[in-house]
Design an enzyme around this catalytic site. Structure first.
Site, short mmCIF file in Angstrom:
data_model
loop_
_atom_site.label_atom_id
_atom_site.label_comp_id
_atom_site.label_asym_id
_atom_site.label_seq_id
_atom_site.Cartn_x
_atom_site.Cartn_y
_atom_site.Cartn_z
N VAL A 1 0.79 -1.32 -0.08
CA VAL A 1 -0.07 0.13 -0.10
C VAL A 1 0.86 1.15 0.08
O VAL A 1 1.39 1.29 1.04
CB VAL A 1 -0.86 0.08 1.49
CG1 VAL A 1 -1.76 1.26 1.33
CG2 VAL A 1 -1.83 -1.36 1.38
N ASN B 1 19.96 -6.80 -14.99
CA ASN B 1 20.49 -7.97 -15.74
C ASN B 1 21.28 -6.95 -16.92
O ASN B 1 22.00 -6.10 -16.79
CB ASN B 1 19.50 -8.82 -16.28
CG ASN B 1 18.77 -9.58 -15.15
OD1 ASN B 1 19.52 -9.68 -14.17
ND2 ASN B 1 17.55 -9.88 -15.36
N GLY C 1 9.83 2.02 1.07
CA GLY C 1 9.64 2.70 2.16
C GLY C 1 10.45 3.66 2.68
O GLY C 1 11.68 3.80 2.16
#
Length: 525
Positions: A244, A447, A498
């Site tokens: 969220v 990559n 976060g």
């Protein structure tokens, strides 16, 4: 001295150094260092640390995780070897500002390595095919029913058949062992080019994208800051919401938006505190001697766990619970969702499909078909209109349902594909091959992706009016180059996780520094 220095030869690459280092979660990854000859002296210019992207889902089996770790170690070891041997020789004496030339050479080298692997695997595949053919021809006839007769079905038992056949999962794109060397070297060269040109990396990237046409103004990407990570193990029932995320409104500066997110995060921490705190029993003993045993135990205080994404981990029982929790936190500090802050949800639906049932497991024991999950999202957005983005609401294979959800919700929120856009090199070949109907994509620098690949793909997306989001991979490092890439490429959003853990916060600090620099130069739009 300054006059004569302008007449000196332009810096050229003289050495590449690859080494195995640890990322933010203690896993091995690749670092590439660039050395250049500057005014006849060898000088270390810069280095970059690649973020490793794992294809293993959460809650994978231990043996799967072990196999992935071995593959990762092998890949990093091979990448270090490529950088220190082949690439060091190949790129020597090139200018670090010649990004296109370098990336073309890296692409050709990678193609050659892919062909070599195919040649090695060819005899193995032919042998496997021969064994399979032999097994079929030597199959005992008694195992098959005689023609004209059918085996009698056992009475009282029903065979579970999916309600509707779903498109099978597309095969996982093979990742060539050592491919990290291509992406790491390309990004390191870009950083070196910016350093020797005495300009920040984001401006160097913008110039490469615009064919050296300097932008008059630059726009910062809006941050998608992960607030909650909904765990998918019991006793938690909710499986749908992996992340969220909070998105500050555009009228706020980045600094103001981050401060507002931090205020919400603090209130969330307070709301998630366990009820019924009791005094420390040791203090009670000190004051009154021996404390009376009342027969009641204090509730255990759960640890505030922080995920690798740099956010709080919590378990939820239904779809609305995390949304109402965030809404309550905002209301408590005088903010209104939909005006002062917006939400985005990373559904990660590709991790939820039960292929036996042909349905998504939304909650523990609750399954929905692809058509039913579209109806569920429509209901969710109508009830919580402050959700302005859904990331991976469906598997990439459910193309019909992607079209349906875009028709139903396209005017109300962004519908973003992340899993479908994992392999940028594949998108570059055919930008429609792996992207369902959507508003935009999350691109990750992983990559064999080169800086030129990223520039080309974002140009294609801009032309199709898709929004571009640059996202950090799961295995994150403290290298903050991703932020400069996002700003230079003109991404609409940036998804960094976060506001906890050093490897995440470093990137937010870089974003704040760029905002301050652009504002000072009066080039911030």
């Amino acid at each position: 001295a300054n006059y004569f220095s302008k007449l000196s030869k332009a810096p050229v690459i003289c050495k590449l150094v690859g080494r195995k280092v640890l990322d933010g979660v203690g896993q091995p990854t690749l670092e590439v260092e660039i050395y250049c000859t500057v005014k006849n002296y060898e000088k270390r210019i810069c280095s970059t640390v690649m973020s490793y992207h794992s294809q293993i889902h959460e809650n994978a089996l231990p043996e799967t995780t072990e196999a992935d770790e071995k593959e990762r170690n092998d890949s990093v070891d091979t990448a270090v070897e490529w950088v220190n041997e082949s690439l060091d020789t190949m790129l020597r004496d090139l200018k670090p500002t010649d990004q296109c030339i370098v990336d073309k050479m890296l692409g050709e080298y990678f193609t050659k390595k892919v062909e070599e692997k195919k040649e090695i695997q060819k005899p193995e595949e032919e042998a496997a095919a021969a064994e399979a053919t032999l097994a079929l021809t030597s199959c005992s006839p008694s195992t098959t029913a005689p023609p004209g007769k059918k085996k009698a079905a056992k009475s009282g038992k029903k065979v579970a058949v999916p309600e509707r056949t779903i498109p099978p999962a597309e095969p996982v794109e093979p990742v060539l062992c050592g491919s990290l060397a291509i992406g790491g070297t390309s990004l390191a060269i870009a950083k070196a080019g910016a350093t020797v040109s005495h300009i920040p990396l984001y401006l160097h990237i913008a110039l490469l994208k615009r064919d050296q046409d300097s932008p008059e103004e630059m726009t910062l990407p809006l941050p998608m800051v992960t607030l909650l990570n909904c765990e998918k193990i019991l006793p938690a029932k909710l499986k749908l919401m992996k992340e969220v995320m909070l998105i500050p409104p555009v009228q706020l500066s980045l600094k103001q938006g981050i401060e507002r997110v931090l205020d919400i995060q603090k209130e969330m921490l307070r709301l998630l505190e366990p009820p019924g705190k009791v005094p420390n029993p040791q203090l009670a003993d000190d004051k009154k001697g021996k404390a009376h045993n009342t027969g009641k135990k204090a509730p255990p205080r759960p640890l505030k766990r922080i995920s690798n994404l740099g956010c709080l981990i919590t378990g939820c029982d239904n779809l609305e619970q995390p949304l109402l929790l965030v809404q309550t936190a905002c209301n408590n500090i005088g903010l209104e969702l939909g005006t002062d802050m917006y939400l985005a949800i990373n559904c990660a639906a590709h991790e939820l499909m039960d292929y036996d049932k042909g349905k998504y497991e939304i909650l523990t024991g609750m399954f929905k078909s692809p058509d039913e999950i579209v109806d569920m999202y429509v209901e969710l957005i109508n009830k919580f209109p402050f959700i302005i983005a859904l990331i991976d609401p469906l598997r990439k294979e459910d193309r019909k349902q992607w079209s349906n959800i875009c028709c139903a919700l396209g005017s109300k929120c962004y519908l973003i594909a992340e899993d479908a856009a994992t392999y940028i090199s594949k998108l570059k070949i055919d930008q429609n091959i792996n992207i369902p109907t959507c508003s935009g994509v999350v691109l990750k620098y992983i990559n064999q992706t080169s800086v030129s690949d990223l520039i080309e793909v974002t140009g294609l997306l801009d032309g199709q009016r898709h929004i571009t989001i640059l996202g950090s991979p799961d295995g994150e490092s403290s290298d903050d180059s991703l932020v400069d890439l996002a700003v230079g490429l003109g991404a609409r959003f940036i998804k960094l996780g976060g506001l906890s853990r050093g490897e995440r916060v470093t990137k937010y600090n870089r974003l704040l520094a760029i905002e301050e620099e652009l504002a000072k130069n009066r080039t911030l739009r």
